[in-house]
Design an enzyme around this catalytic site. Structure first.
Site, PDB file in Angstrom:
ATOM      1  N   LYS A 150      -6.300   4.838 -15.173  1.00 19.22           N
ATOM      2  CA  LYS A 150      -5.219   4.749 -14.178  1.00 19.22           C
ATOM      3  C   LYS A 150      -3.924   5.109 -14.879  1.00 19.22           C
ATOM      4  O   LYS A 150      -3.787   4.922 -16.088  1.00 19.22           O
ATOM      5  CB  LYS A 150      -5.110   3.317 -13.631  1.00 19.22           C
ATOM      6  CG  LYS A 150      -4.461   3.251 -12.278  1.00 19.22           C
ATOM      7  CD  LYS A 150      -5.471   3.559 -11.196  1.00 19.22           C
ATOM      8  CE  LYS A 150      -4.876   3.597  -9.822  1.00 19.22           C
ATOM      9  NZ  LYS A 150      -5.934   3.666  -8.787  1.00 19.22           N
ATOM     10  N   ASP A 190      -2.610   7.740  -5.778  1.00 23.99           N
ATOM     11  CA  ASP A 190      -2.685   6.304  -5.480  1.00 23.99           C
ATOM     12  C   ASP A 190      -1.377   6.008  -4.733  1.00 23.99           C
ATOM     13  O   ASP A 190      -0.768   6.934  -4.163  1.00 23.99           O
ATOM     14  CB  ASP A 190      -2.830   5.473  -6.770  1.00 23.99           C
ATOM     15  CG  ASP A 190      -3.216   4.018  -6.486  1.00 23.99           C
ATOM     16  OD1 ASP A 190      -4.389   3.758  -6.170  1.00 23.99           O
ATOM     17  OD2 ASP A 190      -2.340   3.134  -6.543  1.00 23.99           O
TER      18      ASP A 190
HETATM   19  P1  NDP Z   1       0.323   4.942   0.048  1.00 25.34           P
HETATM   20  O1  NDP Z   1       1.456   5.046  -0.877  1.00 25.34           O
HETATM   21  O2  NDP Z   1      -0.097   6.125   0.842  1.00 25.34           O
HETATM   22  O3  NDP Z   1       0.547   3.754   1.075  1.00 25.34           O
HETATM   23  C1  NDP Z   1       0.765   2.453   0.629  1.00 25.34           C
HETATM   24  C2  NDP Z   1       1.056   1.573   1.830  1.00 25.34           C
HETATM   25  O4  NDP Z   1       1.077   0.217   1.400  1.00 25.34           O
HETATM   26  C3  NDP Z   1       2.420   1.859   2.441  1.00 25.34           C
HETATM   27  O5  NDP Z   1       2.382   1.559   3.812  1.00 25.34           O
HETATM   28  C4  NDP Z   1       3.307   0.883   1.672  1.00 25.34           C
HETATM   29  O6  NDP Z   1       4.508   0.541   2.335  1.00 25.34           O
HETATM   30  C5  NDP Z   1       2.400  -0.314   1.573  1.00 25.34           C
HETATM   31  N1  NDP Z   1       2.776  -1.099   0.389  1.00 25.34           N
HETATM   32  C6  NDP Z   1       2.841  -0.665  -0.893  1.00 25.34           C
HETATM   33  N2  NDP Z   1       3.268  -1.647  -1.699  1.00 25.34           N
HETATM   34  C7  NDP Z   1       3.473  -2.704  -0.903  1.00 25.34           C
HETATM   35  C8  NDP Z   1       3.914  -4.020  -1.142  1.00 25.34           C
HETATM   36  N3  NDP Z   1       4.243  -4.435  -2.377  1.00 25.34           N
HETATM   37  N4  NDP Z   1       3.996  -4.857  -0.069  1.00 25.34           N
HETATM   38  C9  NDP Z   1       3.668  -4.433   1.177  1.00 25.34           C
HETATM   39  N5  NDP Z   1       3.261  -3.192   1.465  1.00 25.34           N
HETATM   40  C10 NDP Z   1       3.149  -2.349   0.439  1.00 25.34           C
HETATM   41  O7  NDP Z   1      -0.897   4.417  -0.849  1.00 25.34           O
HETATM   42  P2  NDP Z   1      -2.453   4.441  -0.537  1.00 25.34           P
HETATM   43  O8  NDP Z   1      -2.701   4.303   0.913  1.00 25.34           O
HETATM   44  O9  NDP Z   1      -3.040   5.579  -1.271  1.00 25.34           O
HETATM   45  O10 NDP Z   1      -2.927   3.124  -1.305  1.00 25.34           O
HETATM   46  C11 NDP Z   1      -3.052   1.858  -0.651  1.00 25.34           C
HETATM   47  C12 NDP Z   1      -3.983   0.972  -1.459  1.00 25.34           C
HETATM   48  O11 NDP Z   1      -5.274   1.601  -1.545  1.00 25.34           O
HETATM   49  C13 NDP Z   1      -3.579   0.712  -2.899  1.00 25.34           C
HETATM   50  O12 NDP Z   1      -4.021  -0.579  -3.268  1.00 25.34           O
HETATM   51  C14 NDP Z   1      -4.377   1.744  -3.693  1.00 25.34           C
HETATM   52  O13 NDP Z   1      -4.556   1.363  -5.026  1.00 25.34           O
HETATM   53  C15 NDP Z   1      -5.679   1.716  -2.909  1.00 25.34           C
HETATM   54  N6  NDP Z   1      -6.542   2.868  -3.036  1.00 25.34           N
HETATM   55  C16 NDP Z   1      -6.102   4.130  -2.794  1.00 25.34           C
HETATM   56  C17 NDP Z   1      -6.965   5.202  -2.886  1.00 25.34           C
HETATM   57  C18 NDP Z   1      -6.547   6.578  -2.548  1.00 25.34           C
HETATM   58  O14 NDP Z   1      -7.411   7.461  -2.563  1.00 25.34           O
HETATM   59  N7  NDP Z   1      -5.293   6.845  -2.207  1.00 25.34           N
HETATM   60  C19 NDP Z   1      -8.366   5.020  -3.318  1.00 25.34           C
HETATM   61  C20 NDP Z   1      -8.754   3.637  -3.476  1.00 25.34           C
HETATM   62  C21 NDP Z   1      -7.860   2.617  -3.356  1.00 25.34           C
HETATM   63  P3  NDP Z   1       5.904   1.208   1.823  1.00 25.34           P
HETATM   64  O15 NDP Z   1       5.795   2.645   2.227  1.00 25.34           O
HETATM   65  O16 NDP Z   1       6.956   0.448   2.531  1.00 25.34           O
HETATM   66  O17 NDP Z   1       5.924   1.012   0.339  1.00 25.34           O
HETATM   67  O1  2IT Z   2      -8.041   3.478  -6.720  1.00 26.86           O
HETATM   68  C1  2IT Z   2      -8.638   4.576  -6.581  1.00 26.86           C
HETATM   69  O2  2IT Z   2      -9.862   4.648  -6.588  1.00 26.86           O
HETATM   70  C2  2IT Z   2      -7.831   5.791  -6.407  1.00 26.86           C
HETATM   71  N1  2IT Z   2      -6.610   5.699  -6.343  1.00 26.86           N
HETATM   72  C3  2IT Z   2      -8.498   7.124  -6.335  1.00 26.86           C
HETATM   73  C4  2IT Z   2      -8.783   7.658  -7.710  1.00 26.86           C
HETATM   74  C5  2IT Z   2      -9.311   9.066  -7.762  1.00 26.86           C
HETATM   75  O3  2IT Z   2      -9.477   9.540  -8.900  1.00 26.86           O
HETATM   76  O4  2IT Z   2      -9.555   9.701  -6.731  1.00 26.86           O
END
Ligand code: NDP
Ligand code: 2IT
Length: 472
Positions: A150, A190
């Site tokens: 990461k 992420d």
């Molecule tokens: P984005 O940046 O696209 O979206 C994040 C969302 O979560 C936004 O709506 C954001 O609001 C909100 N958020 C972030 N931090 C906080 C906080 N401290 N309190 C409340 N709301 C918060 O990220 P992703 O959708 O990609 O990621 C979301 C989650 O999924 C994370 O935990 C990430 O690690 C996990 N994840 C992502 C993957 C991916 O492929 N993208 C794969 C697997 C897991 P705001 O815009 O106001 O910050």
């Molecule tokens: O938490 C996760 O699994 C991710 N943010 C995606 C990682 C990736 O390499 O696609």
């Protein structure tokens, strides 16, 4: 055998953690956990992730003494490499700003390092160690050959211009490029890193290295090496996982009420898949508040949210104003009555009280789209109440799975159709559920997917480390 997830301490209170550990835990596991805390006493969120995994491994550690004999737990909790670097960039007024960049290459026993990059002001070494550690087991569960990593920075993309984000990404890559490669380490998105940022990062990589190393990043644009379905993969995959959990109770998503937090990449596509499967999604949120839409977010409204979040980069409050629904800047969607809860925002966003409220309101299944969104006491509440609970490292593995499929397509210099990638994603999520479920059964805690996912993910990596000798 009782399941080992019963004595959790608060993630913010290491004293209590240590006390509980001393009372109940296997001596070897306890000594490794104490070592983790002593080495980096301030990295609370990493301690939390490590404890959750270590506790749940107890049946495997007892059954197979070789893991202790080969010091696997000491090795697996220590990153292979931590890279930290300065990221200077010019803001829109021409002033030079400096952020801190990281890449934590945690474990490469089963494949090159793989995992996302997070851009958020809360990013520090402890947060990235928690995420990199989780990634080891998640990537192992996908069945694809990927190690765990990461990275990211405490840079806050919110409120920045495109030019500022581009300048930051260029500077970040100016250092990162020397540490990554299709056979070394393959970053992706992420929080705060989506298609726009991957584009800037890839453009910088190509300019610096003077070659098209498409396999060096995943989540690329469709026209330059990206896989179809990668943007959808985490959200869709999470819902596919929930479908598998529901099947064990002869249930499905049709007609179910779903609460989702977040409104970013994962939340958007989890919402879309729920809508496609006939469920009603009644909430959405961001870091400033949450909306309740009792009539359900339709595909049309979701497209409005996607434009708001991905193009206009606005706040979810605007949804409430536009569609005339309730908005609150306090509390969370977990106070709503729902059948299914999908936390898709960030770590520790479901506390014990909220978990209890979900249970009291009759929640049937919880699928974690985010990484470690439920505090340990909340997990305990779900498990005690026999809620179908899909921990993040299993339920959100769809994103990195399709990243793995993107790497496979890049290696072949070929592209698969949407239908082909979606079918493979679906199959992988079904396999992950089946593997975690079967493992929970083998270790005497049938249906406890925390234990099942952790042990299944762990054993493949641990066995590889043993095969490869003590230095691996
Ligand atoms: P984005 O940046 O696209 O979206 C994040 C969302 O979560 C936004 O709506 C954001 O609001 C909100 N958020 C972030 N931090 C906080 C906080 N401290 N309190 C409340 N709301 C918060 O990220 P992703 O959708 O990609 O990621 C979301 C989650 O999924 C994370 O935990 C990430 O690690 C996990 N994840 C992502 C993957 C991916 O492929 N993208 C794969 C697997 C897991 P705001 O815009 O106001 O910050
Ligand atoms: O938490 C996760 O699994 C991710 N943010 C995606 C990682 C990736 O390499 O696609």
């Amino acid at each position: 055998m009782t399941h080992p997830i019963h004595l959790y301490g608060s993630p913010v209170d290491p004293t209590r953690l240590t006390l509980l550990v001393c009372v109940s835990m296997d001596k070897y596991i306890e000594s490794v956990y104490n070592r983790v805390v002593a080495k980096d006493p301030d990295q609370k969120v990493f301690h939390q992730a490590a404890l959750e995994v270590l506790e749940s491994l107890e049946p495997a550690i007892k059954k197979y003494p070789k893991y202790e004999e080969f010091s696997i737990l000491e090795r697996i909790t220590e990153p292979e490499r931590i890279i930290q670097f300065r990221v200077p960039w010019k803001d829109k007024d021409g002033k030079i700003q400096v952020n801190r960049g990281y890449r934590i290459q945690f474990n490469s026993a089963i494949g090159p390092y793989k995992g996302g990059l997070r851009l958020h002001p809360t990013v520090n070494q402890g947060v990235l160690k928690f995420l990199g550690f989780e990634q080891i087991f998640k990537n192992s569960l996908t069945t694809l050959p990927m190690g765990g990593a990461k990275g990211g920075s405490d840079f806050d993309p919110k409120g920045k211009t495109d030019a500022e984000v581009e300048g930051f990404c260029e500077s970040f890559m100016l250092e990162l490029y020397r540490h990554i490669g299709q056979f070394i380490d393959i970053p992706a998105g992420d929080i705060g890193v989506g298609g726009r940022e991957i584009g800037y990062l890839y453009g910088a990589y190509r300019k610096i290295t003077n070659h098209h190393g498409t396999g060096v990043l995943t989540g690329k644009g469709g026209g330059w090496g990206g896989s179809l379905i990668r943007p959808e993969a985490t959200g869709y995959g999470c819902v596919y996982f929930v479908q598998e959990m529901l099947k064990t109770k002869k249930e499905d998503l049709k007609g179910k009420t779903v609460c989702i937090s977040g409104s970013g990449n994962v939340a958007q596509y989890a919402t879309e898949k729920c809508i496609q499967l006939g469920a009603k999604v009644i909430s959405s949120s961001d870091s400033t508040g949450w909306i309740h839409d009792p009539t359900g977010i339709t595909q049309e409204k979701l497209e409005w949210v996607m434009d708001l979040k991905n193009n206009r980069r606005g706040r979810i409050k605007e949804y409430a104003d536009h569609f005339n629904v309730d908005y609150s800047s306090t509390g969370s969607p977990w106070s709503l009555k729902c059948d299914i809860a999908l936390p898709c925002a960030t770590q520790n966003e479901v506390d014990a009280k909220e978990a209890k409220a979900l249970v009291d309101n009759g929640v049937m299944a919880v699928g974690e789209g985010a990484n470690m969104p439920t505090v340990p006491e909340g997990v305990e509440i779900f498990l005690e109440n026999k809620i179908l609970y899909g921990p993040g490292k299993a339920a959100n593995a769809g994103g990195v799975s399709v990243s793995g499929l993107e790497m496979a397509q890049n290696s072949q210099r070929f592209f698969w159709t949407r239908e082909e990638v979606d079918a493979k994603l679906h199959q992988i999520m079904q396999n992950i559920h089946a593997n975690a479920y079967k493992t929970s059964e083998i270790f005497g805690v049938k249906g406890n997917l925390v234990v099942g996912a952790n042990i299944a993910g762990f054993m493949k990596v641990a066995n590889a480390m043993i095969d490869q000798g003590h230095g691996a």
